[in-house]
Every structure is written in structure tokens, then in C-alpha cells.
Design a protein around this motif. Structure first.
Motif, PDB file in Angstrom:
ATOM      1  N   LEU A  98       0.838  -1.198   0.000  1.00 42.50           N
ATOM      2  CA  LEU A  98       0.000   0.000   0.000  1.00 42.50           C
ATOM      3  C   LEU A  98       0.872   1.248   0.000  1.00 42.50           C
ATOM      4  CD1 LEU A  98      -2.781   1.414   0.362  1.00 42.50           C
ATOM      5  CD2 LEU A  98      -2.455   1.118   2.839  1.00 42.50           C
ATOM      6  N   LEU A 124      -2.897   4.527  -3.571  1.00 46.81           N
ATOM      7  CA  LEU A 124      -3.930   5.514  -3.303  1.00 46.81           C
ATOM      8  C   LEU A 124      -3.813   6.650  -4.310  1.00 46.81           C
ATOM      9  CD1 LEU A 124      -3.438   5.591   0.567  1.00 46.81           C
ATOM     10  CD2 LEU A 124      -5.199   4.350  -0.705  1.00 46.81           C
ATOM     11  N   TYR A 139      -7.243   7.255   4.782  1.00 41.84           N
ATOM     12  CA  TYR A 139      -6.257   6.180   4.892  1.00 41.84           C
ATOM     13  C   TYR A 139      -6.774   5.065   5.800  1.00 41.84           C
ATOM     14  CZ  TYR A 139      -1.898   3.739   5.801  1.00 41.84           C
ATOM     15  OH  TYR A 139      -0.936   2.779   5.922  1.00 41.84           O
ATOM     16  N   ASP A 141      -9.879   4.338   6.540  1.00 43.54           N
ATOM     17  CA  ASP A 141     -10.972   3.640   5.855  1.00 43.54           C
ATOM     18  C   ASP A 141     -10.425   2.617   4.868  1.00 43.54           C
ATOM     19  OD1 ASP A 141     -12.796   5.166   7.264  1.00 43.54           O
ATOM     20  OD2 ASP A 141     -13.241   6.522   5.580  1.00 43.54           O
ATOM     21  N   THR A 142      -9.429   3.011   4.092  1.00 41.47           N
ATOM     22  CA  THR A 142      -8.822   2.100   3.117  1.00 41.47           C
ATOM     23  C   THR A 142      -8.142   0.930   3.821  1.00 41.47           C
ATOM     24  OG1 THR A 142      -8.483   3.880   1.524  1.00 41.47           O
ATOM     25  CG2 THR A 142      -7.116   1.909   1.256  1.00 41.47           C
ATOM     26  N   ARG A 145     -10.663  -1.557   5.088  1.00 42.92           N
ATOM     27  CA  ARG A 145     -11.228  -2.323   3.976  1.00 42.92           C
ATOM     28  C   ARG A 145     -10.236  -3.387   3.496  1.00 42.92           C
ATOM     29  NH1 ARG A 145     -10.332  -1.780  -1.117  1.00 42.92           N
ATOM     30  NH2 ARG A 145      -9.629   0.359  -1.002  1.00 42.92           N
TER      31      ARG A 145
END
Length: 153
Positions: A98, A124, A139, A141-142, A145
Motif C-alpha cells: 500500500l 492511493l 487512509y 478507511d482504506t 477495507r
């Protein structure tokens, strides 16, 4: 980088791994250069940190503090001895690489994702290396998930 190395040494303990902002294998020369850059930023004071991270990101960075330069320098030199690609190859669990769009440590992100048997790359559409500080809500939230997706896999 430490998490990647640890996961490679103890893959049986890993259910999933998100490697954020660390998809470059440092060498001895680049580790030394990075340590010098950190030293220059320390001497420059808070103003450049505020320009780079914005007020919210700088406040989080400065409030939480950072290790002393000698610690950062030693840590960077230590991870330069790791073989992160070989470590990733030993992790059978889902691995997500990420990065923020402008993260300076994206240099080998495709190789890192490909090295892990269940690797994937997520970039992102925003952010630098400190994306977790400059865009904390998006960030988080991502990240949540991605962890849920890995658990489902």
C-alpha cells in the motif's frame, strides 16, 4: 520493512500483511543518504515539516514525535541488510503493498507485490510517504477495507 522481514521469518504466524510505504529495498548507500536527509530535516526545524505534511499531518507527526536521528540512522542501516523480496516470497498469507501516490518509497512496489504468492498492489490516488498523517480518515478507511478483504480471502 521490519514487518515484512518478521513475516518472512515467521510466515506461519501471519494471517495477512499490509506493507505500507515501504516497497523499496534499501542498500547501504541509500540507507546512509536517507539518514543524512533525516538529519538535514531535523536541523531545518518544523517549518518544512508543516509545508510537506500540512498543518494536520505536521501536528500528528510532531505530537507523536520521532525517534532521535541516531536511532533512525541505525534502523535504516539495519533494514538495508534485509532481503525483503525473499522475505515476501516466504509469506503464503495475503500481502497488500500500500502506497500513497507520491510516496518516495514506491520504487519497487510492483516487484514487492509480485514477490508474495498472494501479493497485490494498491496505490492511493493521493498522499505522500506520510499519507496516514496527511489523510488520516481516508487512509484508515482504506486500511480497514484492505484488512477485511484479506480476512475474507
Amino acid at each position: 520493512m521490519v514487518a515484512i522481514h518478521t513475516a518472512g521469518r515467521y510466515p506461519e504466524l501471519v494471517r495477512s500483511l499490509v506493507a505500507a510505504g515501504c516497497s523499496t529495498q534499501p542498500g547501504a548507500r541509500s540507507a546512509g543518504l536517507y539518514a543524512r536527509l533525516i538529519g538535514w530535516s531535523d536541523r531545518a526545524g518544523e517549518a518544512p515539516v508543516r509545508r510537506l505534511l500540512g498543518e494536520e499531518g505536521a501536528a500528528a507527526f510532531l505530537r507523536q514525535g520521532r525517534a532521535d536521528l541516531t536511532v533512525v540512522s541505525a534502523a535504516v542501516r539495519a533494514v538495508a541488510r534485509f532481503d525483503l523480496l525473499a522475505d515476501l516470497a516466504r509469506v503464503d498469507a495475503p500481502v497488500t503493498v500500500l502506497n500513497g501516490r507520491l510516496d518516495q518509497f514506491r520504487g519497487q512496489e510492483r516487484r514487492f507485490a509480485a514477490a508474495a504468492p498472494q501479493g497485490r498492489l494498491v496505490v492511493l490516488g493521493y498522499g505522500t510517504h506520510m499519507v496516514n498523517l496527511t489523510h488520516p480518515d481516508a487512509y484508515t478507511d482504506t486500511l480497514e477495507r484492505l484488512l477485511q478483504d484479506a480476512e475474507a480471502r
